[in-house]
Scaffold this active site. Structure first.
Site, short mmCIF file in Angstrom:
data_model
loop_
_atom_site.label_atom_id
_atom_site.label_comp_id
_atom_site.label_asym_id
_atom_site.label_seq_id
_atom_site.Cartn_x
_atom_site.Cartn_y
_atom_site.Cartn_z
N HIS A 14 -31.78 -89.85 -103.72
CA HIS A 14 -31.81 -88.72 -102.77
C HIS A 14 -30.74 -88.97 -101.71
O HIS A 14 -30.96 -89.71 -100.75
CB HIS A 14 -33.21 -88.61 -102.15
N HIS A 16 -27.29 -86.83 -99.88
CA HIS A 16 -26.39 -85.68 -99.76
C HIS A 16 -25.01 -86.21 -99.39
O HIS A 16 -24.87 -86.86 -98.36
CB HIS A 16 -26.88 -84.73 -98.67
N HIS A 194 -36.08 -80.17 -103.01
CA HIS A 194 -36.75 -80.62 -101.79
C HIS A 194 -38.04 -79.81 -101.66
O HIS A 194 -38.00 -78.57 -101.78
CB HIS A 194 -35.89 -80.33 -100.56
N GLU A 197 -41.20 -81.35 -97.16
CA GLU A 197 -40.62 -82.15 -96.07
C GLU A 197 -41.17 -81.55 -94.76
O GLU A 197 -41.90 -82.21 -94.04
CB GLU A 197 -39.09 -82.06 -96.12
N ASP A 274 -31.02 -90.23 -97.77
CA ASP A 274 -30.88 -88.80 -97.47
C ASP A 274 -29.50 -88.47 -96.89
O ASP A 274 -28.63 -88.00 -97.61
CB ASP A 274 -32.01 -88.34 -96.53
N ASP A 275 -29.34 -88.70 -95.58
CA ASP A 275 -28.07 -88.43 -94.89
C ASP A 275 -27.74 -89.61 -93.98
O ASP A 275 -27.93 -89.54 -92.76
CB ASP A 275 -28.21 -87.15 -94.05
#
Ligand code: HPA
Ligand code: ZN
Length: 334
Positions: A14, A16, A194, A197, A274-275
């Protein structure tokens, strides 16, 4: 424990690519593209990374991505992340990219995909890190716009393994994308999304039943008896992102992170960043901080790494090789 985590062979499921954009690289690319950004220094950018919810973050994330124009920009962004994978013994990564964030600004699909996939190919050869791509539809846009993106992707189908669904979750349920996911699966893409969340458990149900997803991104709000049973019955993993959850106030403190409850209930969990440029840590920092907060054991961490390969979208023979490599590591580092 620190060495164990750093050396543990793992996959990231996961991630981005636009969320790996470190301020230093953002400034450099903005400068060479003659684009003004609204911050005067790297410190000022980092100070802005103080979010109260998902939307706060997304506003800044899309603004940052707007300096990416040329194929080389997408290459540099991706290469920089893949170098970090190699440093962390991330042996395989499944990279999400948001074409609409760029095509809406006039950047062609070809520019995006060529830059990203050239870096991926190079990393396979030079860094020994494998990767595949997940094309994610932005859920705040319409299904019709997602269809346009699906159409644009078709000449590059051989470079894309899966489709995902990201951006503003609340008010944009998975059912909004029923038809485009159906069409994407017909084209051979594997569906993930997603869900749960910030959105409710019903969004996870929709993602499973309507989009027919093979993996749940986040899934924090899965705690309903019937839903847990269903996720386990379908043998579907959750790609959990601990530092993202605290940064976006999905979870108040890592000490209260639901991951322990997830494991106890028998859910298959993987740990991801994630980020990472926005949430304070790469994947290994996510392992480290979660371990400290919850007192996790080496067995727990091994289980996360095992799940990361087991529930990856790798071909079975390569999956088996990676799992063997992990097993050998664990026998030597108990
Ligand atoms: N949630 C939704 N959309 C996103 C995220 C996320 O965590 N990161 C990048 N786009
Ligand atoms: Zn995400």
């Amino acid at each position: 424990m620190l060495n164990f985590i750093n050396q543990l062979p793992k996959a990231e499921l996961h991630l981005h690519i636009e969320g790996t954009f470190e301020p230093e690289l953002m400034f450099a690319i903005a400068k060479r593209n003659n684009i003004e950004i609204k911050y005067n220094s790297i410190e000022e950018i980092r100070e802005a990374y103080n979010f109260n919810c998902l939307q706060d973050f997304l506003d800044i994330y899309y603004a940052g991505a707007a300096v990416l124009i040329h194929e080389q920009d997408f290459y540099d962004l991706t290469w920089s992340y893949l170098e970090k994978c190699a440093e962390q013994n991330v042996r395989h990564t499944e990279i999400m990219f948001d074409p609409q964030t760029h095509t809406k600004r006039g950047v062609s699909f070809e520019t995006i995909i060529n830059g990203i996939s050239r870096a991926c190919k190079n990393a396979e050869l030079k860094l020994n890190v494998s990767s595949l791509l997940i094309m994610s539809y932005l859920r705040h846009l319409s299904e019709e716009e997602a269809f346009e993106t699906l159409q644009e992707s078709l000449p590059y189908k051989h470079l894309i393994k899966a489709v995902g669904l990201d951006s503003s979750e609340k008010g944009n349920p998975p059912s909004k994308f029923k038809n485009v996911f159906e069409a994407s699966v017909k084209e051979g893409y594997i569906p993930v999304a997603h869900a749960g969340e910030e959105g409710p458990a019903s969004y996870i149900w929709e993602a499973l039943d309507i989009l027919k997803i093979k993996r749940i991104d986040h899934g924090n709000n899965c705690f309903e008896d019937e839903l847990i049973k269903e996720i386990i019955a379908r043998d579907i993993a959750l790609t959990v992102c601990p530092l993202s959850n605290t940064a976006l106030k999905v979870v108040d403190d890592l000490k209260y992170h639901p991951v322990k409850r997830m494991i106890e209930l028998g859910l298959k969990v993987t740990i991801n960043s994630d980020d990472p440029a926005y949430f304070g840590g790469q994947v290994n920092t996510n392992y480290i901080e979660l371990q400290k907060a919850l007192g996790l054991t080496k067995d727990d961490l091994y289980e996360f790494a095992k799940n990361s390969f087991q529930y990856s979208l790798l071909e079975e023979d390569i999956k088996r090789e990676r799992l063997q490599e992990l097993e050998l590591f664990f026998e030597d580092h108990q």
